[in-house]
Design a protein around this motif. Structure first.
Motif, mmCIF file in Angstrom:
data_model
loop_
_atom_site.group_PDB
_atom_site.id
_atom_site.type_symbol
_atom_site.label_atom_id
_atom_site.label_comp_id
_atom_site.label_asym_id
_atom_site.label_seq_id
_atom_site.Cartn_x
_atom_site.Cartn_y
_atom_site.Cartn_z
ATOM 1 N N LEU A 1 -9.362 -1.723 9.198
ATOM 2 C CA LEU A 1 -8.496 -2.235 8.140
ATOM 3 C C LEU A 1 -9.319 -2.699 6.937
ATOM 4 N N GLY B 1 -5.037 3.377 0.461
ATOM 5 C CA GLY B 1 -3.934 2.844 1.235
ATOM 6 C C GLY B 1 -4.263 2.900 2.705
ATOM 7 N N THR B 2 -3.334 2.434 3.509
ATOM 8 C CA THR B 2 -3.526 2.462 4.951
ATOM 9 C C THR B 2 -2.254 2.938 5.627
ATOM 10 N N LEU C 1 -1.914 -6.919 7.754
ATOM 11 C CA LEU C 1 -2.207 -6.797 6.325
ATOM 12 C C LEU C 1 -3.215 -7.839 5.848
ATOM 13 N N LEU D 1 -6.757 -6.579 5.433
ATOM 14 C CA LEU D 1 -7.109 -5.661 4.351
ATOM 15 C C LEU D 1 -7.877 -6.357 3.234
ATOM 16 N N ARG E 1 -5.865 -6.550 -2.139
ATOM 17 C CA ARG E 1 -5.544 -5.137 -2.369
ATOM 18 C C ARG E 1 -5.567 -4.790 -3.850
ATOM 19 N N VAL F 1 0.790 0.848 1.623
ATOM 20 C CA VAL F 1 0.849 0.619 3.066
ATOM 21 C C VAL F 1 2.003 1.442 3.622
ATOM 22 N N VAL G 1 5.488 -3.500 4.261
ATOM 23 C CA VAL G 1 5.282 -2.054 4.316
ATOM 24 C C VAL G 1 5.888 -1.420 3.069
#
Length: 332
Positions: free
Chosen positions: A167, A176-177, A191, A194, A197, A203, A296
């Motif tokens: 992550l 992005g992931t 999250l 991460l 961001r 996401v 998300v």
């Protein structure tokens, strides 16, 4: 709420040649994205290439293209070709996949998954910009490779990630992931890893959806999937990290002892309900929206079999798509 709403394609029971109507129905229902998977069915790129031609506005993504099963140059070419076919509409999702898919089915060595994924991410970033790549990476070497047809719009690269190290790599170097096999309440925990961001970081999350009010059926399907997937080491460690050792420990021990049926019976209803969205179309949309509310950006539905779909065939599938889509009353 999210303005993106995806579906995992291709849908089971429908030949690829018959997906033109499926893609049209998904767009009509308000789905903005089509995301492929790559396990033992179709490859990750062909269903999206068809969609690029049939639906000129839909967003496309791979979730995921494994980093072991294609050489670096071939993966770059596949991504570049799709980015050329759908300029500005394609996202390349990559990830480590699993030892079964990589070693048992594709005769490649599944070693150092973190470093292999990191190296492929860095190679693809340069290659898709049209740069000459002549580099010794930790897990492979590329000598004087340059794409002959670099995409005018290089695709964003999303990294499938579960635990903190991957992550953090996604947060630091990817666009992005892609998340998988988590409950809506797990999203904030994931999250957080991460870090801060960047603008435009996306996401995506694959969410298993069983649109039936037959609770017994939905939970039976969910248990089969949970015992199949969450016994894979990477997913098992992911759920240990999430704190589910007390819940999943009995299932893991039974599975390790060879008691497959007993393992499934040890998965509690509450866990199935947390990891698999099921119920009426309205209940399913509400369940998807909980993931969006948790952070998300692109919820991607993975449609699971139901008695209604089995009995109703193509007509039932069309109805289900229409009922599940955000145009019916889901996110705005």
């Amino acid at each position: 709420m999210t303005t993106r709403w995806g579906m995992t394609v291709p849908l089971s029971g429908v030949p690829l040649a018959g997906h033109a109507a499926i893609y049209a129905a998904l767009v009509e229902a308000g789905f903005t994205d089509l995301w492929s998977s790559e396990v033992a069915g179709s490859d990750a790129f062909t269903p999206l290439a068809l969609a690029a031609a049939w639906q000129p506005d839909v967003r496309l993504g791979t979730a995921i293209a494994p980093v072991y099963t294609r050489g670096p140059g071939l993966l770059a070419m596949s991504a570049a070709a799709l980015a050329e076919a759908a300029p500005g509409r394609f996202s390349l999702g990559i990830g480590a996949s699993s030892p079964v898919l990589v070693q048992d089915w594709n005769a490649a060595r599944f070693v150092e998954p973190f470093r292999r994924t990191r190296d492929m991410l860095r190679f693809l970033r340069a290659a898709l910009r049209g740069e000459l790549v002549d580099e010794v990476y930790d897990t492979f070497t590329v000598r004087r490779f340059r794409l002959e047809r670099p995409p005018v719009v290089p695709p964003p690269i999303l990294l499938a990630a579960l635990r903190p190290r991957m992550l953090r790599l996604a947060g630091a170097e990817a666009d992005g992931t892609i998340l998988n096999w988590l409950a809506a309440q797990d999203v904030p925990t994931v999250l957080t890893e991460l870090g801060e961001r960047r603008a435009g970081f996306e996401v995506a999350a694959r969410i298993f959806v069983c649109p039936t009010e037959d609770v017994q059926h939905a939970r039976a399907v969910g248990r089969r999937l949970i015992t199949t997937y969450l016994t894979v080491p990477a997913y098992a460690e992911f759920h240990r990290w999430l704190g589910r050792e007390p819940v999943l420990g009995p299932m893991w021990r039974a599975w390790s002892a060879g008691d497959r049926r007993g393992a499934g019976e040890l998965v509690p209803d509450e866990l199935v309900d947390a990891l698999v969205v099921h119920g009426s179309p309205e209940a399913c949309r509400a369940g998807i929206e909980r993931y969006a509310a948790a952070g998300v950006d692109i919820p991607v539905l993975a449609l699971l079999p139901t008695p209604e779909l089995a009995a109703g065939g193509a007509a039932a599938l069309a109805t289900t798509i229409a009922q599940l889509g955000p145009a019916t009353g889901g996110t705005s």
